[in-house]
Write an enzyme that holds these catalytic residues in place. Structure first.
Site, PDB file in Angstrom:
ATOM      1  N   ASP A   1      -1.606  -0.881   6.149  1.00  0.00           N
ATOM      2  CA  ASP A   1      -1.735  -0.183   7.503  1.00  0.00           C
ATOM      3  C   ASP A   1      -3.196   0.328   7.933  1.00  0.00           C
ATOM      4  O   ASP A   1      -3.482   0.403   8.757  1.00  0.00           O
ATOM      5  CB  ASP A   1      -0.710   1.015   7.736  1.00  0.00           C
ATOM      6  CG  ASP A   1      -0.864   2.168   7.139  1.00  0.00           C
ATOM      7  OD1 ASP A   1      -1.838   1.994   6.075  1.00  0.00           O
ATOM      8  OD2 ASP A   1      -0.761   3.059   7.796  1.00  0.00           O
TER       9      ASP A   1
ATOM     10  N   ASP B   1      -7.580  -1.500   3.968  1.00  0.00           N
ATOM     11  CA  ASP B   1      -6.254  -2.699   3.748  1.00  0.00           C
ATOM     12  C   ASP B   1      -6.763  -3.915   4.168  1.00  0.00           C
ATOM     13  O   ASP B   1      -6.071  -4.869   3.799  1.00  0.00           O
ATOM     14  CB  ASP B   1      -4.955  -2.167   4.238  1.00  0.00           C
ATOM     15  CG  ASP B   1      -4.240  -1.054   3.541  1.00  0.00           C
ATOM     16  OD1 ASP B   1      -4.592  -0.913   2.466  1.00  0.00           O
ATOM     17  OD2 ASP B   1      -3.483  -0.237   4.116  1.00  0.00           O
TER      18      ASP B   1
ATOM     19  N   ASP C   1       0.735  -1.091  -0.088  1.00  0.00           N
ATOM     20  CA  ASP C   1       0.055   0.218   0.019  1.00  0.00           C
ATOM     21  C   ASP C   1       1.032   1.175   0.025  1.00  0.00           C
ATOM     22  O   ASP C   1       2.061   1.135   0.419  1.00  0.00           O
ATOM     23  CB  ASP C   1      -0.822  -0.124   1.316  1.00  0.00           C
ATOM     24  CG  ASP C   1      -1.680   1.189   1.374  1.00  0.00           C
ATOM     25  OD1 ASP C   1      -2.236   1.560   0.546  1.00  0.00           O
ATOM     26  OD2 ASP C   1      -1.542   1.875   2.541  1.00  0.00           O
TER      27      ASP C   1
END
Length: 898
Positions: A778, A782, A579
């Site tokens: 995080d 996600d 990410d």
């Protein structure tokens, strides 16, 4: 159900307590037959059960009421079931209705807040019926995770038997037993502790409940003390065995090896007296230090579930029994076979005790990571009570209390700083060596070390809710887990011991029937050698010891494996998907670029711009205002603030006209921005959008706000590439910005402009393209991607939801730990393969040698004593090989160039 006169009848049964005679039976039967719909009722006094046939199911409450009127009682059970999936009052009503319909249920109350169903039922109702009723209503039972401490396990076959026994208990969906930690993790739809413990005891072992989240130093200290006592007992037994065995070994083996010594014994002590002395000493060895093998091995043999102790017991008893016959009743044996093997029985016990002792000492080191974590918790805290500071036991500290942390002290509990400034060493949590600055409003974690200032904190999480307790729980669960590779080992070891005993019997028969004279002697010695050398201890320890040491070392380096299976999958990773926001970057916009023209002062321009941006809620505006605050600039009053659609803002500040916006706004004002052309080009290459500032119709500055890339990201991605992995980025940012960041970081593939729910599709796409995928994220958005990935890694600074969905947690925001985790996974799996190779090859190679396959060719036989020594060393080798993982170093990173 049964058919009678073409009418379908329902059969029910119920337990009845208090009946003592035939008249009791008659009273109960009469009462039951009076119930409407009952066609037939019979009561069995010996089983204390009533059997009812009726035209429709009779409600449990009706049965109980009828029986209790006769003066007897119906034993009931109370179950607390954890229900998954309820969201509203109608869900509660559906679950209650479904449970009450189950035959035998007296009552059911469901609590939405606790997500529990409290069920009262007559004790003849199986749990499976309750489970089916809940599932039919559209919900499911949540499995409780119970940890049991198991005593008495010695080898892999013990593990297989305990697991098999636990899985037979009703309601148990999963059971994992770990030989190295001597624990069992059980997933059950409700906590059936008595049934679980009874099942383990029936299998021949002892079980006690163990709290997986009990982080008290006293609790772990008691466990360590118990293991230390066991090791000390082994040491005492070992020394006693050695002292008693030494004369036996010297008398017998000395006579075989040194002819002069043989003649000396024959003419002084006498051969028969020598045998008598060996008999006495060997008997003492077997019944004192060696009794543990018979106490566990013989009952296991009688249950037709032989284990390692059974092999030792049968082998030593065979050698000892034959020797006793040769000593006291030699006339029962052929003349050529009258020999004694007391030394074999005694030496086998001594050598196996030596192996057990060395193994126990080595195994103690495998749990050092847990001991270290538990030791981080201070025993007392300095707490404010009634206006005074007093020392309070850590167990008595409650949420909301005010605690003082002085320089050099450990932070007592998780909390929020309310006063003071200091630096905190958080290496135990994040693996980062540099202390972190703390001031009012910051969070601190229990067990970290205060450096130079005094802090006052308010406790926010204590006991099992603390970060340290959760870390300990994660490590313990990972250490106690079972990898997929272990499934093959389990299948082999379950049948291994019985197969060895059969092979030993076959060896005896072959040598007895076809061997040279004295054939009985050869048959006995080789059969005993097969029994002793084939112990599957090394097989049972091969995987769990490596997992214990590997996951413990990972925790020390700031990598927490929430699930042990991730250890095996992580080393198979082909691509790492990352990410962007909060993972590659800091996760919050900052003022990254700020240049002014020669006619303006930088601080003055920043103060004016920040004054205007303070009127906006946009993240870019917030970053500019924060930069001004960091330089301690006072903001001015703003008037005539106006937003210019699609271009920027304008306002009056301290008598000056400001315009802030894109290049288009400057062009509308008739201003030329070529002065900043090269800066704007550089910012564009980095994926940053520049803003321009005009003061009183003059170009004053160029500004860029961006989410900066973490300093450790560059070297982290370089390390992943050096491990031969592909690196991908999945982000919701626009394609241009994402490509610019990917170019900077040398990321192989970019999937941009992805909405949160589309991240799962992006992960699937990469899995199809590359294979096994590790996703690092995080945020809350996600969580689905972390769950979809083969291995999900959550940044420890992220949200609880992301961490719960992950398999591995990186305790700091440092992406370098991704490479460390993958490297440690590879090292651990290499270690496991080495252990399994040794354990299996050892048995495959040495069992045939012990059986005597080399004798026809080279005259080589394996003495039972050497077999015992080799067996003991195999277990020690496996454990010490696993301990090498303690020396694993974090992946070394090169400094970012330029």
């Amino acid at each position: 159900m049964a058919e009678q006169d073409s009418i379908r009848l329902y059969e029910q049964q119920v337990q009845i307590g208090g009946m003592t005679c035939a008249s009791c039976v008659a009273r109960v039967e009469k009462a039951l037959k009076k119930i409407e719909g009952v066609v037939e009722a019979s009561v069995n006094l010996s089983t204390e059960k009533a059997f009812i046939k009726s035209q429709q199911p009779i409600a449990a409450a009706v049965l109980v009421q009828a029986i209790e009127k006769t003066g007897f009682d119906v034993p009931t059970q109370q179950f607390a079931l954890n229900i998954e999936g309820m969201t509203c009052a109608s869900c509660v009503a559906r679950v209650e209705k479904a449970l009450k319909k189950v035959e035998g249920v007296l009552d059911a109350h469901v609590n939405l807040a606790t997500e529990k169903a409290h069920v009262s039922l007559i004790n003849s109702v199986p749990l499976s019926k309750l489970t089916q009723a809940v599932q039919k209503a559209g919900f499911d039972l949540q499995a409780d995770r119970i940890e049991l401490a198991i005593e008495g396990m010695t080898c892999a076959s013990c593990v297989a038997r305990v697991e098999k026994a636990l899985l037979k208990v009703e309601g148990v969906s999963e059971a994992q037993v770990n030989l190295a930690t001597e624990t069992a993790w059980v997933k059950a739809s409700h906590a059936q502790l008595p049934a679980l413990i009874a099942a383990v005891e029936k299998a021949g072992y002892q079980a006690t409940i163990k709290s997986g989240t009990d982080m008290s130093a006293d609790s772990h200290g008691a466990f360590q003390e118990k293991k230390a006592n066991e090791t000390a007992q082994l040491k005492r037994d070992l020394w006693l065995a050695v002292i008693l065995t030494a004369p036996v070994f010297i008398l017998e083996m000395g006579s075989h090896l040194i002819p002069a010594f043989h003649h000396f014994i024959a003419h002084t002590l006498g051969t028969q007296n020598s045998w008598y002395l060996q008999f006495v000493l060997t008997t003492l060895v077997l019944i004192i230090p060696g009794r543990r093998f018979y106490q566990h091995g013989i009952p296991a043999l009688l249950r037709l579930a032989p284990d390692m102790n059974s092999l030792v017991a049968v082998g030593t008893i065979a050698a000892y029994g034959f020797s006793c016959i040769a000593t006291f009743f030699p006339q029962l044996l052929p003349q050529s076979t009258v020999h004694v093997y007391f030394e074999a029985a005694a030496v086998i016990v001594a050598l196996i005790l030596l192996g057990r002792y060395l193994e126990a000492k080595a195994k103690g080191k495998t749990s050092e990571a847990i001991q270290y974590l538990v030791g981080l918790q201070p025993k007392t805290a300095r707490v404010q009570q009634h206006g005074n500071w007093v020392d309070l036991a850590i167990a008595d500290v409650q949420q909301g209390m005010l605690i003082e942390i002085r320089p050099g002290e450990k932070v007592a509990v998780d909390g929020e700083v309310v006063a003071g400034q200091s630096y905190i060493d958080e290496a135990m949590m994040s693996g980062e060596p540099l202390p972190v600055a703390k001031q009012a409003g910051d969070q601190v974690v229990g067990g970290t070390v205060n450096q130079n200032g005094t802090l006052q904190i308010r406790a926010t999480a204590v006991g099992q809710d603390s970060v340290l307790a959760q870390i300990i729980e994660m490590v313990e669960q990972a250490q106690g887990s079972k990898l997929p590779i272990q499934a093959v080992v389990d299948k082999v070891t379950l049948w291994f011991v019985p197969a060895v005993m059969a092979l030993a019997a076959l060896t005896f028969m072959v040598w007895f029937l076809f061997g040279p004279e004295p054939n009985l002697t050869y048959a006995l010695v080789n059969a005993v050698a097969v029994l002793i050398i084939a112990c599957p201890c090394a097989m049972g320890l091969a995987t769990p010891t490596s997992i214990m040491v590997g996951t413990g070392r990972a925790a020390e380096l700031g990598v927490l494996f929430r699930k042990g299976e991730a250890l095996q999958l992580l080393q198979q990773t082909q691509v790492v998907a990352l990410d962007k926001t909060g993972t590659l970057t800091e996760g919050k916009p900052l003022l990254t670029d700020f240049e002014v023209t020669a006619d303006f002062n930088q601080q003055t321009v920043l103060q004016l711009v920040a004054s205007v941006e303070a009127k906006s809620e946009h993240p870019i505006a917030h970053a500019i205002v924060q930069a001004a605050h960091e330089q301690q600039l006072e903001l001015s009053e703003v008037t005539d603030f106006d937003s210019i659609t699609g271009a920027g803002v304008k306002a009056q500040v301290a008598g000056q006209q400001l315009h802030i916006g894109a290049e288009r706004l400057m062009q509308n004002l008739g201003l030329n921005v070529d002065l900043f052309r090269s800066t704007a080009q550089k910012l564009g290459d980095q994926g940053r959008s520049p803003l321009y500032v005009a003061i009183n119709q003059k170009l004053a500055a160029i500004i860029a706000v961006a989410d900066p890339i973490k300093a450790t990201t560059y070297s982290a991605i370089q390390a992943l590439h050096e491990q031969g992995l592909k690196v991908a980025m999945i982000t919701g940012d626009n394609q241009h910005t994402a490509q610019a960041i990917a170019k900077q970081l040398k990321i192989d593939q970019v999937i941009a402009e992805v909405l949160p729910h589309e991240k799962v599709d992006a992960v699937r796409q990469l899995q199809q393209q590359y294979g096994v995928l590790t996703f690092v994220g995080d945020g809350i958005n996600d969580a689905p991607a972390l769950a979809q990935a083969d291995v999900g890694m959550a940044i420890g600074t992220g949200t609880d939801v992301a961490i719960e969905a992950a398999d591995v947690v990186l305790m700091s925001g440092n992406l370098q730990h991704v490479a460390t985790g993958i490297g440690l996974s590879q090292a651990t799996m290499r270690n496991i393969r080495q252990n399994l190779f040794w354990a299996f090859v050892y048995n495959i190679a040495l069992i045939p040698i012990a059986a005597g396959v080399l004798y026809p060719f080279w005259g080589i036989l394996l003495s039972p004593m050497f077999a015992a020594g080799a067996m003991a060393l195999s277990s020690v080798f496996v454990v010490t090989n696993a301990l090498r993982l303690k020396a694993y170093k974090a992946v070394q990173f090169k400094e970012q160039a330029g």
